[in-house]
Design an enzyme around this catalytic site. Structure first.
Site, PDB file in Angstrom:
ATOM      1  CB  SER A  50      -4.634  -1.885  11.643  1.00 19.90           C
ATOM      2  OG  SER A  50      -3.667  -0.946  11.215  1.00 19.90           O
ATOM      3  N   GLY A  80      -7.772  -1.673  -0.774  1.00 17.72           N
ATOM      4  CA  GLY A  80      -9.060  -1.487  -0.125  1.00 17.72           C
ATOM      5  C   GLY A  80      -8.975  -1.875   1.327  1.00 17.72           C
ATOM      6  CE  LYS A 109      -3.641   0.824   4.141  1.00 19.08           C
ATOM      7  NZ  LYS A 109      -3.623  -0.400   4.983  1.00 19.08           N
ATOM      8  CE  LYS A 127      -3.807  -2.041   0.592  1.00 15.48           C
ATOM      9  NZ  LYS A 127      -4.993  -2.180   1.479  1.00 15.48           N
ATOM     10  NE  ARG A 144      11.800 -13.728   4.248  1.00 15.66           N
ATOM     11  CZ  ARG A 144      12.376 -14.010   5.414  1.00 15.66           C
ATOM     12  NH1 ARG A 144      13.409 -14.835   5.468  1.00 15.66           N
ATOM     13  NH2 ARG A 144      11.908 -13.483   6.535  1.00 15.66           N
ATOM     14  CB  THR A 169      -5.772   0.947   8.019  1.00 15.54           C
ATOM     15  OG1 THR A 169      -5.929   0.240   6.788  1.00 15.54           O
ATOM     16  CG2 THR A 169      -4.356   0.730   8.518  1.00 15.54           C
TER      17      THR A 169
END
Length: 331
Positions: A254, A136, A191, A106, A32, A248
């Protein structure tokens, strides 16, 4: 194969584009911000994410979504989950009639409690068999650096899942196919919430016993929700379930764990967001996941307490006390 469009120039979109390029695909990233697109075109690097990582020559970029999407056999969606519906409304006219749409996101949509593939189906007005979910233990900095990893390409159409599998197979990326889209998506969404709890526990100086408990009981509540929605329980023992959850929670890369650590040190959500600087999907998704669980009469105590900390101002120590003093029961 015609070129692949990657819509989103964040860390995961950029790393995924590198994988595609290393696998021999011609890739156009949509950003963007023209400054990011220009940086990729002119220097072969994303100036905002991974400026030290050289992208393959097959990878280019543009700030024109129509130009990126035109003729793409595979269109990869790599934007924050809560922006997907609005973005797809703009992108839908450019999609090829038989393009495979790949979701890297996710999360669960706020308000509708829909999974990302369901949002894609609705907003792009495509049949479910055209959507493939990639999920994953895929920490973007490691993948951008060429560290070995594995992932899952889940789709109800095995031909399309295999198409994506072939498009991202490299010496450092090993993809597996799966037909359990529901399980793959829920594993990836929940998760992030559990990783927030893990980060909070880490910052509070709690031991490995409780952190292992958060992972295992977090996986249990993820599987309960998944089974209620028709997922295969075995999916949660795989890469998109346990694998993604462990990666994660454990990794300092993470964003969700890092965000949780800041909450555990007493920062507000606003302070943590300013410091992390990137989207921590679990912060918003915990609301939608909580609502989805209630709608399906599924008990998710860790998710409930993370939501209270993130959105109701609950003290993390109080939340831990509530979790530890719940009525005892069989495992």
């Amino acid at each position: 194969m015609s070129h692949v469009a990657v819509l989103g120039a964040g860390s995961w979109g950029t790393a995924f584009a590198k994988v595609l390029g290393d696998a021999g695909r011609d890739v156009t990233i949509w950003s963007r911000r023209e400054t990011v697109a220009a940086g990729i075109r002119e220097t072969g690097r994303n100036p905002h994410y991974f400026p030290d990582v050289r992208l393959p020559e097959r990878v280019t970029a543009t700030a024109d979504a129509g130009k990126a999407i035109a003729g793409a056999e595979i269109v990869v969606l790599a934007v924050p989950s809560q922006t997907l519906r609005g973005n797809l409304a703009d992108w839908r006219p450019f999609l090829e009639s038989d393009a495979t749409l790949v979701s890297l996101m996710k999360g669960i949509e706020l308000g509708t409690t829909k999974r990302m593939s369901e949002v894609v189906i609705e907003a792009a007005n495509v049949p479910a068999d055209r959507v493939v979910v990639v999920s994953g233990p895929n920490l973007a900095p490691e993948i951008a650096a060429g560290q070995p990893a594995a992932t899952v390409a889940a789709g109800i159409d095995l031909r399309r899942a295999t198409l994506v599998q072939d498009a991202i197979t490299t010496p450092y990326m090993r993809p597996y196919t799966n037909d359990d889209v529901v399980g793959a998506e829920l594993g990836g969404a929940v998760k992030n919430v559990i990783a927030l709890a893990y980060g909070i526990a880490e910052a509070m100086g709690l031991g490995d016993n409780i952190k292992a408990t958060l992972i295992t009981r977090g996986l249990a509540e993820t599987a309960r929700l998944g089974v209620a929605l028709g997922a295969d329980p075995l999916t949660f023992a795989g890469l998109s379930g346990l694998g993604d959850l462990v990666g994660t929670c454990h990794s300092p890369y993470s964003r969700n764990r890092t965000f949780g650590e800041r909450l555990g040190r007493g920062e507000t959500v606003e302070q943590a967001q300013a410091a992390v600087g990137q989207t921590a999907e679990g912060v918003k998704s915990c609301l939608a996941i909580r609502d989805l669980a209630r709608k399906n009469n599924v008990e998710m105590p860790i998710t409930e307490q993370v939501e209270r900390v993130c959105h109701e101002g609950a003290d993390p120590r109080e939340a831990l006390t509530i979790l530890m003093t719940r009525t005892t029961k069989a495992e």
